[in-house]
Design an enzyme around this catalytic site. Structure first.
Site, PDB file in Angstrom:
ATOM      1  N   SER A 159       0.831  -1.199   0.000  1.00 37.34           N
ATOM      2  CA  SER A 159       0.000   0.000   0.000  1.00 37.34           C
ATOM      3  C   SER A 159       0.871   1.258   0.000  1.00 37.34           C
ATOM      4  O   SER A 159       1.721   1.418  -0.859  1.00 37.34           O
ATOM      5  CB  SER A 159      -0.958  -0.041   1.202  1.00 37.34           C
ATOM      6  OG  SER A 159      -1.976   0.908   1.063  1.00 37.34           O
ATOM      7  N   ASP A 191      -5.675  -3.262  -2.655  1.00 37.07           N
ATOM      8  CA  ASP A 191      -4.652  -3.063  -1.620  1.00 37.07           C
ATOM      9  C   ASP A 191      -4.056  -4.380  -1.122  1.00 37.07           C
ATOM     10  O   ASP A 191      -4.774  -5.312  -0.756  1.00 37.07           O
ATOM     11  CB  ASP A 191      -5.298  -2.313  -0.450  1.00 37.07           C
ATOM     12  CG  ASP A 191      -4.279  -1.698   0.485  1.00 37.07           C
ATOM     13  OD1 ASP A 191      -3.467  -2.448   1.050  1.00 37.07           O
ATOM     14  OD2 ASP A 191      -4.302  -0.467   0.654  1.00 37.07           O
TER      15      ASP A 191
END
Length: 564
Positions: free
Chosen positions: A173, A311
């Protein structure tokens, strides 16, 4: 194995084990002299004495002076081997990324001990000095955490200043985005980007007129974000795509040599996808950075080669396992408390891991603010320097102080209490241990008799919302605390945009009867109700509620002109 610097006030807990220890190497003529010298170093708070634990049991007593090992003692009954001993010492030095280990002896080593050192990769010089150059293959592990990721840039700043080379980077991320920034090796550009960032440069959704500087404004912004995410199956990441395109240079990224691995999650199977960035197709690496940071369903999924990815935190928010699979011998793990799954990973005995995780909250995950980012960068820098250089002290705050200056400040405080109220703080070992135990629960870190004064100053500063993103000395923070009584610091002004959780905590502390702050106010009112009875009441509170009583006394000491 973990290590701990020994202080005089805690020596009684370990003196029995030392009395049953023998010197492992011939630094002194007898075991008794070796024990006596070590004990003297501890009781004198020299800062050179350490204990290495195996589990909860003391394993080695170690003296290190200016990078040289000068004493090694081990429990006489310990079953061990030279390999385990040298591994423990290697890991001790590697915790702070020292370049070498040196053993200096007063006389020549016998042939047997020279062979032992040679077997463990040491070089013998003049028959009485053994030197080992430490080799590193360090992995930097960057966890996910959205807007909190600015902290990782501060960590990188400290690593550069300390000249700690990074050979492997793994990121999830925002950790993936920061990993790419680190690959470009332009700290000023990275800091400039984070300090100018705001949510609209990351996500596209209609903002409200309300300011996010209040709880109502923050709730309004979150509501607008949530509604937009629901209506559009994830907020558009077009601004983030543009930021990636404008921030990262194709030429620089094509020339990187540091191995970089990032994590994304494939939809709909929710399988972890590991990408070796260095081998990405030229037209895909920007998409993989975007995919790793696409916090679905709040953010739209990223399409790559007819598949959708989101993510990486859904499967592996802190990818230390990736670094270990790529043969990292040390890992610096930067956890910025993002949502996601942290995989259970067994760390091999040969690998040294340092986890950097601030005790402070760092704001919202999905709402970005340049002022808060600047504070978090500085926080990351200071806490990394504190962890690795051993130059600074403190837990919640960072102080440029020595043990002797901390003790001197504390002695002034103890003297003030004794002269003002005829009370002695911790005048017995039992009372000292009780106070330290109680303070530990609130302070959340190591407390011993020598640092009680520093701990109390930190707790008062924390209750007054004084920023931790600055290097202090005790006198400076004491001065700020004295002024804070007259002019209450504004939390938003001090640290930037704060999250809903931080707003709620602030209201709890300010208004809830059982909060620490309100308990201090109530106790102070009780003490001030009758000045004649105050010494007796203080004696009672010091016995029953020492944490609150000591904070009130420290506050009074500061207001009376500490260190003026």
């Amino acid at each position: 194995m973990r290590s701990e610097q020994l202080v005089a006030s805690e020596w009684s807990k370990l003196s029995h084990q030392l009395s049953k220890s023998i010197q492992l190497l011939p630094f002194y003529e007898t075991h008794t002299i070796a024990r006596q010298v070590f004990s003297k170093n501890v009781r004198g708070n020299s800062g050179t004495a350490y204990v290495i634990y195996k589990g909860k049991t003391p394993y080695l007593f170690l003296s290190v002076e200016a990078g040289n090992v000068t004493n090694v003692l081990i429990q006489e009954t310990s079953k061990t081997s030279w390999s385990i001993v040298f591994l423990a010492i290697d890991r001790f030095f590697k915790q702070t990324f020292q370049s070498r280990v040196i053993f200096s002896f007063p006389q020549a080593l016998n042939l047997h001990l020279q062979e032992v050192f040679l077997k463990h990769d040491y070089v013998i010089k003049e028959d009485k000095t053994a030197v080992k150059n430490l080799a590193y293959h360090t992995g930097l592990v960057l966890g996910g955490g959205g807007a909190r990721g600015a902290y990782q840039i501060g960590v990188w700043q400290a690593l550069k200043e300390l000249a700690i080379p990074i050979e492997i980077i793994t990121g999830t991320s925002v950790g993936a985005l920061n990993g790419a920034l680190i690959l470009q090796d332009d700290f000023e550009a990275a800091r400039n980007m984070w300090e100018k960032i705001d949510t609209q440069k990351i996500l596209s959704f209609p903002t409200t007129v309300a300011s996010s500087d209040t709880l109502g404004g923050m709730v309004s912004q979150i509501g607008s974000f949530t509604l937009s995410a629901i209506q559009s199956m994830g907020v558009s990441t077009q601004p983030l795509q543009s930021l990636i395109r404008d921030t990262f240079s194709q030429e620089k990224m094509a020339a990187v040599t540091t191995d970089f691995y990032l994590v994304a999650t494939e939809l709909p199977s929710m399988q972890e996808k590991n990408i070796h960035f260095n081998e990405c197709q030229r037209d895909q690496w920007q998409s993989w950075l975007l995919a790793s940071a696409s916090f679905f369903p709040a953010m739209a999924a990223t399409k790559i080669a007819n598949k959708y990815y989101v993510d990486g935190g859904y499967r592996n928010n802190i990818p230390v396992d990736l670094a270990l699979r790529k043969d990292a011998t040390e890992c610096i793990i930067v956890d910025v408390k993002g949502p996601g799954i942290t995989k259970a990973t067994k760390i091999p005995a040969m690998v040294s891991c340092l986890t950097l995780q601030t005790p402070w909250t760092m704001g919202a995950v999905l709402l970005f603010d340049g002022i808060r980012s600047a504070k978090n960068i500085q926080l990351g820098y200071l806490e990394t320097m504190k962890a690795l250089s051993k130059k600074y002290v403190g837990y919640w705050y960072t102080f440029d102080e020595t043990m002797s200056s901390v003790e001197a400040f504390q002695q002034e405080f103890f003297t003030f209490v004794e002269e003002t109220y005829q009370l002695k703080i911790g005048n017995t070992t039992e009372k000292q241990n009780k106070i330290c135990k109680k303070l530990r629960k609130v302070y959340k870190d190591r407390v011993y008799t020598e640092n009680i004064g520093l701990v109390l100053v930190e707790l008062l500063a924390k209750s007054q919302d004084i920023s931790a993103s600055k290097l202090y000395n005790i006198n400076e923070l004491v001065g700020i605390l004295r002024k804070s009584e007259e002019m209450k610091p504004d939390l938003v002004e001090a640290i930037g945009m704060i999250s809903i959780q931080e707003w709620l905590k602030k209201y709890y502390e300010d208004y809830f009867l059982l909060s620490d702050k309100q308990q201090l106010i109530l106790m102070n009112n009780v003490l001030e109700a009758d000045r004649i009875e105050k010494p007796q009441r203080l004696m009672f509170f010091l016995d029953k509620l020492p944490v609150q009583a000591l904070q009130i006394l420290m506050k009074e000491f500061i207001q009376e002109g500490a260190n003026e």
